[in-house]
Design a protein around this motif. Structure first.
Motif, PDB file in Angstrom:
ATOM      1  N   VAL A  22       0.843  -1.197   0.000  1.00  0.00           N
ATOM      2  CA  VAL A  22       0.000   0.000   0.000  1.00  0.00           C
ATOM      3  C   VAL A  22       0.883   1.253   0.000  1.00  0.00           C
ATOM      4  O   VAL A  22       0.623   2.205  -0.745  1.00  0.00           O
ATOM      5  N   SER A  25       2.286   1.888  -3.391  1.00  0.00           N
ATOM      6  CA  SER A  25       1.248   2.425  -4.277  1.00  0.00           C
ATOM      7  C   SER A  25       0.985   3.897  -3.983  1.00  0.00           C
ATOM      8  O   SER A  25       0.789   4.707  -4.894  1.00  0.00           O
ATOM      9  N   LEU A  26       0.964   4.254  -2.688  1.00  0.00           N
ATOM     10  CA  LEU A  26       0.752   5.667  -2.327  1.00  0.00           C
ATOM     11  C   LEU A  26       1.877   6.533  -2.890  1.00  0.00           C
ATOM     12  O   LEU A  26       1.635   7.604  -3.439  1.00  0.00           O
ATOM     13  N   LEU A  29       1.452   7.110  -6.485  1.00  0.00           N
ATOM     14  CA  LEU A  29       0.388   8.082  -6.759  1.00  0.00           C
ATOM     15  C   LEU A  29       0.801   9.510  -6.390  1.00  0.00           C
ATOM     16  O   LEU A  29       0.017  10.446  -6.535  1.00  0.00           O
ATOM     17  N   PHE A  31       1.932  10.468  -3.223  1.00  0.00           N
ATOM     18  CA  PHE A  31       1.830  10.773  -1.792  1.00  0.00           C
ATOM     19  C   PHE A  31       3.162  10.451  -1.115  1.00  0.00           C
ATOM     20  O   PHE A  31       3.294   9.458  -0.399  1.00  0.00           O
ATOM     21  N   ASN A  33       4.491  11.889   1.260  1.00  0.00           N
ATOM     22  CA  ASN A  33       4.459  12.133   2.709  1.00  0.00           C
ATOM     23  C   ASN A  33       3.994  10.908   3.510  1.00  0.00           C
ATOM     24  O   ASN A  33       3.978  10.954   4.734  1.00  0.00           O
ATOM     25  N   ALA A  34       3.647   9.809   2.825  1.00  0.00           N
ATOM     26  CA  ALA A  34       3.265   8.581   3.546  1.00  0.00           C
ATOM     27  C   ALA A  34       4.537   7.856   3.980  1.00  0.00           C
ATOM     28  O   ALA A  34       5.323   7.397   3.157  1.00  0.00           O
ATOM     29  N   ASP A  35       4.748   7.775   5.297  1.00  0.00           N
ATOM     30  CA  ASP A  35       6.013   7.265   5.821  1.00  0.00           C
ATOM     31  C   ASP A  35       5.948   5.806   6.227  1.00  0.00           C
ATOM     32  O   ASP A  35       6.931   5.093   6.182  1.00  0.00           O
ATOM     33  N   ASP A  36       4.813   5.373   6.692  1.00  0.00           N
ATOM     34  CA  ASP A  36       4.697   4.001   7.182  1.00  0.00           C
ATOM     35  C   ASP A  36       3.233   3.622   7.094  1.00  0.00           C
ATOM     36  O   ASP A  36       2.361   4.441   7.407  1.00  0.00           O
ATOM     37  N   VAL A  37       2.956   2.418   6.632  1.00  0.00           N
ATOM     38  CA  VAL A  37       1.571   1.964   6.534  1.00  0.00           C
ATOM     39  C   VAL A  37       1.459   0.585   7.179  1.00  0.00           C
ATOM     40  O   VAL A  37       2.279  -0.305   6.896  1.00  0.00           O
ATOM     41  N   ARG A  38       0.482   0.414   8.043  1.00  0.00           N
ATOM     42  CA  ARG A  38       0.182  -0.896   8.615  1.00  0.00           C
ATOM     43  C   ARG A  38      -1.288  -1.176   8.321  1.00  0.00           C
ATOM     44  O   ARG A  38      -2.142  -0.292   8.452  1.00  0.00           O
ATOM     45  N   VAL A  39      -1.577  -2.398   7.913  1.00  0.00           N
ATOM     46  CA  VAL A  39      -2.953  -2.740   7.564  1.00  0.00           C
ATOM     47  C   VAL A  39      -3.504  -3.728   8.593  1.00  0.00           C
ATOM     48  O   VAL A  39      -2.867  -4.736   8.892  1.00  0.00           O
ATOM     49  N   GLY A  40      -4.651  -3.403   9.136  1.00  0.00           N
ATOM     50  CA  GLY A  40      -5.294  -4.297  10.094  1.00  0.00           C
ATOM     51  C   GLY A  40      -6.753  -4.510   9.746  1.00  0.00           C
ATOM     52  O   GLY A  40      -7.214  -4.097   8.683  1.00  0.00           O
TER      53      GLY A  40
ATOM     54  N   TYR B  42      -8.711  -1.490   8.738  1.00  0.00           N
ATOM     55  CA  TYR B  42      -8.183  -0.512   9.681  1.00  0.00           C
ATOM     56  C   TYR B  42      -6.755  -0.243   9.247  1.00  0.00           C
ATOM     57  O   TYR B  42      -5.920  -1.146   9.281  1.00  0.00           O
ATOM     58  N   LEU B  44      -3.245   2.177   9.418  1.00  0.00           N
ATOM     59  CA  LEU B  44      -2.471   3.191  10.128  1.00  0.00           C
ATOM     60  C   LEU B  44      -1.445   3.746   9.159  1.00  0.00           C
ATOM     61  O   LEU B  44      -0.574   3.015   8.677  1.00  0.00           O
ATOM     62  N   VAL B  45      -1.581   5.023   8.834  1.00  0.00           N
ATOM     63  CA  VAL B  45      -0.659   5.649   7.888  1.00  0.00           C
ATOM     64  C   VAL B  45       0.046   6.814   8.580  1.00  0.00           C
ATOM     65  O   VAL B  45      -0.617   7.740   9.078  1.00  0.00           O
ATOM     66  N   ASP B  46       1.365   6.765   8.643  1.00  0.00           N
ATOM     67  CA  ASP B  46       2.133   7.892   9.175  1.00  0.00           C
ATOM     68  C   ASP B  46       2.313   8.919   8.068  1.00  0.00           C
ATOM     69  O   ASP B  46       2.808   8.593   6.986  1.00  0.00           O
ATOM     70  N   ASN B  48       3.942  12.447   6.953  1.00  0.00           N
ATOM     71  CA  ASN B  48       4.998  13.389   7.296  1.00  0.00           C
ATOM     72  C   ASN B  48       4.613  14.806   6.876  1.00  0.00           C
ATOM     73  O   ASN B  48       5.091  15.318   5.861  1.00  0.00           O
ATOM     74  N   MET B  62      -5.821  10.163  -0.284  1.00  0.00           N
ATOM     75  CA  MET B  62      -5.346   8.761  -0.277  1.00  0.00           C
ATOM     76  C   MET B  62      -6.530   7.795  -0.233  1.00  0.00           C
ATOM     77  O   MET B  62      -6.563   6.793  -0.953  1.00  0.00           O
ATOM     78  N   LEU B  66      -7.127   5.436  -3.383  1.00  0.00           N
ATOM     79  CA  LEU B  66      -6.558   4.096  -3.264  1.00  0.00           C
ATOM     80  C   LEU B  66      -7.174   3.244  -2.151  1.00  0.00           C
ATOM     81  O   LEU B  66      -7.482   2.065  -2.364  1.00  0.00           O
TER      82      LEU B  66
END
Lengths: 89, 89
Positions: A22, A25-26, A29, A31, A33-40, B42, B44-46, B48, B62, B66
């Motif tokens: 993810v 992909s960000l 596109l 983005f 500024n997206a530094d870390d993504v976790r999916v739950g 769910y 979680l996106v950091d 910056n 975002m 996406l």
């Protein structure tokens, strides 16, 4: 009657390939500024119990037995009281 | 720097086969108090960004581009300020 809003997330030490995909992909596109993504997972379970403690106990067991994998996932939940459609509680 | 806690859920009118499967499994495990189950994501996106409005704008895009399918899914998110690891914001 309660609605349990359940959050199931990978433990922080567990690698998250879906999150990395993810994030890639960000970035593609634009983005950056997206530094870390976790999916739950986010589950909404309506629990037909009048007593909050009973509902809490029940949802904890649901998570432990089915909704979360305790080896790699953490879970937490909030219980929100909702009116019972049938009029009984 | 902000962490976006994003909830992506199916619109209320959309059928949720995954939720129905989870509910059937809960009933099989003896949780007959589970009345309705909806399964969502769910994330979680950091982000910056130093500015909350910028971060909000970015996360909204975002989701629209996406993370959520606007035809069948709704999204909402909370922004939580987090300390920046690099010391800059």
């Amino acid at each position: 009657m309660f609605q349990a809003q359940i959050f199931v997330t990978l433990k922080p030490t567990v690698n998250d390939p879906q999150g990395l995909t993810v994030m890639a992909s960000l970035h593609r596109l634009g983005f950056n500024n997206a530094d870390d993504v976790r999916v739950g997972k986010y589950l909404l379970v309506d629990v037909n119990e009048a007593d909050r403690a009973e509902a809490e106990h029940s949802v904890t067991h649901m998570c432990e037995q089915l909704l979360a994998n305790p080896v790699i996932e953490d879970f937490r939940f909030d219980l929100v009281e909702i009116p019972n459609a049938t009029g009984t509680s």
